[in-house]
Scaffold this active site. Structure first.
Site, PDB file in Angstrom:
ATOM      1  N   THR A  49       0.850  -1.194   0.000  1.00 12.55           N
ATOM      2  CA  THR A  49       0.000   0.000   0.000  1.00 12.55           C
ATOM      3  C   THR A  49       0.887   1.246   0.000  1.00 12.55           C
ATOM      4  OG1 THR A  49      -0.189  -0.109   2.395  1.00 12.55           O
ATOM      5  CG2 THR A  49      -1.940  -1.179   1.116  1.00 12.55           C
ATOM      6  N   THR A  51       1.345   4.448   1.522  1.00 14.05           N
ATOM      7  CA  THR A  51       2.058   5.034   2.660  1.00 14.05           C
ATOM      8  C   THR A  51       2.986   4.011   3.304  1.00 14.05           C
ATOM      9  OG1 THR A  51       0.265   6.586   3.061  1.00 14.05           O
ATOM     10  CG2 THR A  51       1.792   6.231   4.877  1.00 14.05           C
ATOM     11  N   CYS A  52       2.536   2.773   3.400  1.00 10.28           N
ATOM     12  CA  CYS A  52       3.355   1.722   4.008  1.00 10.28           C
ATOM     13  C   CYS A  52       4.626   1.485   3.202  1.00 10.28           C
ATOM     14  CB  CYS A  52       2.558   0.421   4.105  1.00 10.28           C
ATOM     15  SG  CYS A  52       1.002   0.588   5.001  1.00 10.28           S
ATOM     16  N   SER A  53       4.484   1.415   1.888  1.00 13.77           N
ATOM     17  CA  SER A  53       5.607   1.082   1.006  1.00 13.77           C
ATOM     18  C   SER A  53       6.521   2.253   0.692  1.00 13.77           C
ATOM     19  CB  SER A  53       5.084   0.530  -0.324  1.00 13.77           C
ATOM     20  OG  SER A  53       4.437  -0.696  -0.116  1.00 13.77           O
ATOM     21  N   VAL A  57       7.619   1.934   6.119  1.00 15.99           N
ATOM     22  CA  VAL A  57       8.615   0.869   6.163  1.00 15.99           C
ATOM     23  C   VAL A  57       9.996   1.359   5.701  1.00 15.99           C
ATOM     24  CG1 VAL A  57       9.239  -1.406   5.254  1.00 15.99           C
ATOM     25  CG2 VAL A  57       6.905  -0.965   6.059  1.00 15.99           C
TER      26      VAL A  57
END
EC number: 1.11.1.25
Length: 163
Positions: A49, A51-53, A57
């Site tokens: 996703t 924001t996560c990627s 992270v």
């Protein structure tokens, strides 16, 4: 629903899984991993996703050496995805040497933390709220938990400040 895990709490035990270098499923016990150690658990709503990627992270991958220098033994990235998806997602970060991507496939561990996020209206089902927990010898030292889809308090820099 308000988050239930907070600083001062003992982290609940639970099993998370990952695929090892031979693509064999491995289970790990959070209590066993955290006993006598300092760990960071980074929770994200979903693998691959935006924001996560692109933000969450990568920050932990970039700051992993600093976190380790301040005594962090393990950095776990957990999401309500299966271990196959988490393994493939980890491959999208070839520079990663320290963050272990682990799966909470059924969301059981996320529920035990009280950090589920219902994204059913967006067609995504029950996910994990975005968070970063600093845990020392099974006790939560910092619980940086986002509300909704925000990314304001759970970065690697926020955990570095808590160390």
């Amino acid at each position: 629903m308000a988050p239930t895990i907070s600083a001062g709490d003992v982290i609940p035990d639970g099993k998370l899984s990952y695929l090892d270098e031979n693509n064999q499923k491995q289970d790990l016990s959070v209590h066993s991993l955290a006993a006598g150690k300092k760990i960071v658990i980074v929770g994200v709503p979903g693998a691959f996703t935006p924001t996560c990627s692109q933000k969450h992270v990568p920050g932990f991958i970039e700051k992993a050496e600093e976190l380790k220098a301040k005594g962090v033994d393990e950095i776990l990235c957990v999401s309500v995805n299966d271990h196959f998806v988490m393994k493939e997602w980890s491959k999208s970060f070839p520079e990663n040497k320290h963050v272990k991507f682990v799966a909470d496939g059924s969301g059981a561990y996320t529920r035990s933390l009280g950090l589920e996020l219902d994204l059913s209206e967006k067609g995504l089902g029950i996910r994990c709220r975005r968070f970063a927990l600093l845990v020392e010898d099974q006790k939560v030292k910092a619980a940086n938990i986002e509300s909704g889809g925000e990314f304001t308090v759970s970065s690697a820099d926020d955990i570095l400040k808590a160390l």
